[in-house]
Motif scaffolding. Structure first.
Motif, PDB file in Angstrom:
ATOM      1  N   ALA A  41       0.823  -1.208   0.000  1.00  0.00           N
ATOM      2  CA  ALA A  41       0.000   0.000   0.000  1.00  0.00           C
ATOM      3  C   ALA A  41       0.851   1.249   0.000  1.00  0.00           C
ATOM      4  CB  ALA A  41      -0.922   0.001   1.206  1.00  0.00           C
ATOM      5  N   ILE A  88      -7.314  -4.391   5.899  1.00  0.00           N
ATOM      6  CA  ILE A  88      -6.947  -4.927   4.588  1.00  0.00           C
ATOM      7  C   ILE A  88      -7.599  -6.290   4.411  1.00  0.00           C
ATOM      8  CG2 ILE A  88      -5.081  -5.609   3.051  1.00  0.00           C
ATOM      9  CD1 ILE A  88      -5.064  -2.638   3.711  1.00  0.00           C
ATOM     10  N   ALA A 101      -8.857  -2.185   0.758  1.00  0.00           N
ATOM     11  CA  ALA A 101      -8.640  -1.465   2.010  1.00  0.00           C
ATOM     12  C   ALA A 101      -9.867  -0.644   2.357  1.00  0.00           C
ATOM     13  CB  ALA A 101      -7.417  -0.550   1.902  1.00  0.00           C
ATOM     14  N   TRP A 111      -6.358  -3.522  11.932  1.00  0.00           N
ATOM     15  CA  TRP A 111      -5.283  -2.549  11.755  1.00  0.00           C
ATOM     16  C   TRP A 111      -3.949  -2.988  12.349  1.00  0.00           C
ATOM     17  CZ3 TRP A 111      -2.476   0.069  15.473  1.00  0.00           C
ATOM     18  CH2 TRP A 111      -2.895  -0.121  16.794  1.00  0.00           C
ATOM     19  N   HIS A 163      -6.231   1.460   8.267  1.00  0.00           N
ATOM     20  CA  HIS A 163      -7.027   0.705   7.312  1.00  0.00           C
ATOM     21  C   HIS A 163      -7.007  -0.788   7.568  1.00  0.00           C
ATOM     22  CE1 HIS A 163      -7.078   4.478   5.123  1.00  0.00           C
ATOM     23  NE2 HIS A 163      -8.026   3.964   4.346  1.00  0.00           N
TER      24      HIS A 163
END
Length: 121
Positions: free
Chosen positions: A22, A32, A96, A51, A30
């Motif tokens: 990312a 994922i 995300a 996170w 975020h």
């Protein structure tokens, strides 16, 4: 921006590791997720990590075979896939979304371009 890598072709029972890198977003804020889409099918949930990596969730179809791992220092999430089966063949995408864990594709805001995984029998 999300970029997937690591796809390829393996035989049944083989292993692959997919990476999601990312940039341009506050990675630690975020969630994922990994999703996959086979030809003619809807995009489906595979796995998601919160996170800090303490919360990991898997689809029933991959639990016990796939392991998701997060490295916030490298802004990377990878998924180790073992004991692969022909039904795992699909394009795999990472997505995300901020803050809360979800497993529905339309709740993810950012997507990579996908990486092809093909498992031959």
């Amino acid at each position: 921006q999300l970029v997937e890598s690591g796809g390829g072709r393996v035989q049944t029972g083989g292993s692959l590791r997919l990476f999601c890198s990312a940039s341009g977003l506050p990675f630690k804020l975020h969630v994922i997720g990994w999703f996959r889409q086979a030809p003619g099918k809807e995009r489906e949930f595979v796995s998601v990590v919160n996170w800090d990596g303490s919360g990991k969730y898997y689809a029933d179809s991959v639990r016990g075979r796939f392991t998701i791992t997060r490295n916030n220092a490298l802004n990377t999430v990878y998924i180790q896939m073992t004991d692969l089966k022909p039904e795992d063949t699909a394009v795999y995408y990472c997505g995300a979304r901020p803050y809360e864990v979800r497993t529905t594709p339309n709740e993810f805001h950012y997507w990579g371009q996908g990486t092809q995984v093909t498992v031959s029998s």
